[in-house]
Design a protein around this motif. Structure first.
Motif, PDB file in Angstrom:
ATOM      1  N   UNK A  46       0.671  -0.760  -0.150  1.00 19.13           N
ATOM      2  CA  UNK A  46       0.304  -0.163   0.513  1.00 19.13           C
ATOM      3  C   UNK A  46       0.812   1.550   0.044  1.00 19.13           C
ATOM      4  N   UNK A  47       2.097   1.243   0.100  1.00 18.23           N
ATOM      5  CA  UNK A  47       3.092   2.460   0.393  1.00 18.23           C
ATOM      6  C   UNK A  47       3.182   2.825  -0.980  1.00 18.23           C
ATOM      7  N   UNK A  48       3.085   1.567  -1.699  1.00 13.64           N
ATOM      8  CA  UNK A  48       4.247   2.025  -3.262  1.00 13.64           C
ATOM      9  C   UNK A  48       3.176   1.171  -3.919  1.00 13.64           C
ATOM     10  N   UNK A  49       3.247   1.945  -5.190  1.00 11.14           N
ATOM     11  CA  UNK A  49       1.377   1.316  -5.908  1.00 11.14           C
ATOM     12  C   UNK A  49       3.217   0.147  -7.390  1.00 11.14           C
ATOM     13  N   UNK A  50       2.896  -0.425  -7.509  1.00 15.12           N
ATOM     14  CA  UNK A  50       3.433  -1.100  -8.612  1.00 15.12           C
ATOM     15  C   UNK A  50       3.775  -1.825  -7.590  1.00 15.12           C
ATOM     16  N   UNK A  51       4.461  -2.456  -6.282  1.00 10.70           N
ATOM     17  CA  UNK A  51       4.562  -3.017  -5.443  1.00 10.70           C
ATOM     18  C   UNK A  51       3.958  -4.019  -4.992  1.00 10.70           C
ATOM     19  N   UNK A  52       4.522  -4.854  -4.766  1.00 11.89           N
ATOM     20  CA  UNK A  52       4.145  -6.252  -3.977  1.00 11.89           C
ATOM     21  C   UNK A  52       5.411  -6.795  -3.338  1.00 11.89           C
ATOM     22  N   UNK A  53       4.357  -7.109  -2.053  1.00 10.26           N
ATOM     23  CA  UNK A  53       4.690  -7.989  -0.513  1.00 10.26           C
ATOM     24  C   UNK A  53       4.730  -9.415  -0.734  1.00 10.26           C
ATOM     25  N   UNK A  54       6.406  -9.981  -1.086  1.00 13.95           N
ATOM     26  CA  UNK A  54       5.423 -11.730  -1.606  1.00 13.95           C
ATOM     27  C   UNK A  54       6.484 -12.596  -0.203  1.00 13.95           C
ATOM     28  N   UNK A  55       5.706 -13.360   0.361  1.00 14.98           N
ATOM     29  CA  UNK A  55       6.404 -14.313   1.818  1.00 14.98           C
ATOM     30  C   UNK A  55       5.956 -15.489   1.752  1.00 14.98           C
ATOM     31  N   UNK A  56       6.915 -15.739   1.167  1.00 12.03           N
ATOM     32  CA  UNK A  56       6.937 -17.696   0.903  1.00 12.03           C
ATOM     33  C   UNK A  56       7.473 -18.072   2.502  1.00 12.03           C
ATOM     34  N   UNK A  57       6.961 -19.236   2.552  1.00 10.97           N
ATOM     35  CA  UNK A  57       6.719 -20.300   4.709  1.00 10.97           C
ATOM     36  C   UNK A  57       7.143 -21.250   4.047  1.00 10.97           C
ATOM     37  N   UNK A  58       8.824 -21.503   4.699  1.00  9.29           N
ATOM     38  CA  UNK A  58       9.505 -22.861   4.450  1.00  9.29           C
ATOM     39  C   UNK A  58       9.367 -24.434   5.089  1.00  9.29           C
ATOM     40  N   UNK A  59       8.249 -25.023   4.856  1.00  5.28           N
ATOM     41  CA  UNK A  59       8.228 -26.156   5.476  1.00  5.28           C
ATOM     42  C   UNK A  59       9.082 -26.563   6.478  1.00  5.28           C
ATOM     43  N   UNK A  60       9.738 -26.771   7.827  1.00  6.61           N
ATOM     44  CA  UNK A  60       9.862 -27.346   8.208  1.00  6.61           C
ATOM     45  C   UNK A  60      10.844 -29.102   7.553  1.00  6.61           C
ATOM     46  N   UNK A  61       9.765 -29.631   7.223  1.00  3.51           N
ATOM     47  CA  UNK A  61       9.572 -31.526   6.508  1.00  3.51           C
ATOM     48  C   UNK A  61      10.667 -30.525   5.980  1.00  3.51           C
ATOM     49  N   UNK A  62      10.632 -29.848   4.745  1.00  3.61           N
ATOM     50  CA  UNK A  62      11.035 -29.757   3.782  1.00  3.61           C
ATOM     51  C   UNK A  62      13.208 -29.439   4.483  1.00  3.61           C
ATOM     52  N   UNK A  63      13.400 -28.687   5.517  1.00  3.82           N
ATOM     53  CA  UNK A  63      14.870 -28.787   5.668  1.00  3.82           C
ATOM     54  C   UNK A  63      15.389 -30.276   6.111  1.00  3.82           C
ATOM     55  N   UNK A  64      16.551 -30.682   5.682  1.00  4.65           N
ATOM     56  CA  UNK A  64      17.514 -31.633   5.922  1.00  4.65           C
ATOM     57  C   UNK A  64      19.306 -31.658   5.315  1.00  4.65           C
ATOM     58  N   UNK A  65      19.459 -32.142   6.477  1.00  3.94           N
ATOM     59  CA  UNK A  65      20.949 -32.102   5.506  1.00  3.94           C
ATOM     60  C   UNK A  65      21.372 -31.910   4.444  1.00  3.94           C
ATOM     61  N   UNK A  66      22.045 -31.174   3.821  1.00  3.26           N
ATOM     62  CA  UNK A  66      22.439 -30.532   2.343  1.00  3.26           C
ATOM     63  C   UNK A  66      22.429 -29.293   2.384  1.00  3.26           C
ATOM     64  N   UNK A  67      21.951 -29.210   0.717  1.00  8.90           N
ATOM     65  CA  UNK A  67      21.304 -27.933   0.364  1.00  8.90           C
ATOM     66  C   UNK A  67      20.118 -27.964  -0.304  1.00  8.90           C
ATOM     67  N   UNK A  68      19.207 -27.063   0.104  1.00  8.83           N
ATOM     68  CA  UNK A  68      18.180 -27.195  -0.523  1.00  8.83           C
ATOM     69  C   UNK A  68      17.713 -25.862  -1.246  1.00  8.83           C
TER      70      UNK A  68
END
Length: 123
Positions: A46-68
């Motif tokens: 709402x503070x800037x036209x043409x801008x959108x706030x994006x949020x991505x919740x990262x599920x804990x079950x996708x995190x494991x040893x290594x690179x994701x």
């Protein structure tokens, strides 16, 4: 629609956040191992036209040893807007960052030895 530009702002409490510059409300998806994540949010800034706030919740079950790696893309065009990587678990011996740190340490050692050699040969 013109090009969209996505800029990461932070990762906090397991949620990746960014600002997307676009002419119209975008439809995006976030993929992990070619599967879409649920809960991705795109809201107008709402503070800037043409801008959108994006949020991505990262599920804990996708995190494991290594690179994701998570890929953010526009659904309509399939264009990749951005990606982010999360490294967890034990340090990876073959990880490029570990190799760079090792090279830096060796370079520092060589610089000290060279400087000492130069001082010794001057007298």
């Amino acid at each position: 629609m013109t090009d969209m530009i996505l800029t990461k702002t932070r990762i906090r409490a397991g949620v990746w956040e960014g600002v997307l510059h676009a002419d119209a409300p975008p439809q995006i998806e976030v993929l992990h191992l070619e599967k879409p994540l649920a809960g991705v949010s795109v809201m107008p800034d709402n503070s800037a036209p043409g801008q959108f706030l994006v949020s991505v919740p990262v599920p804990a079950d996708l995190l494991s040893d290594g690179v994701q790696t998570f890929v953010i893309r526009d659904i309509a065009s399939g264009a990749r807007l951005d990606s982010f990587t999360i490294v967890t678990g034990a340090p990876l011996e073959d990880d490029i960052r570990a190799e760079i740190d090792l090279l830096r340490a060796e370079l520092d050692m060589l610089k000290k030895a060279f400087r000492r050699h130069c001082l010794e040969t001057m007298t």
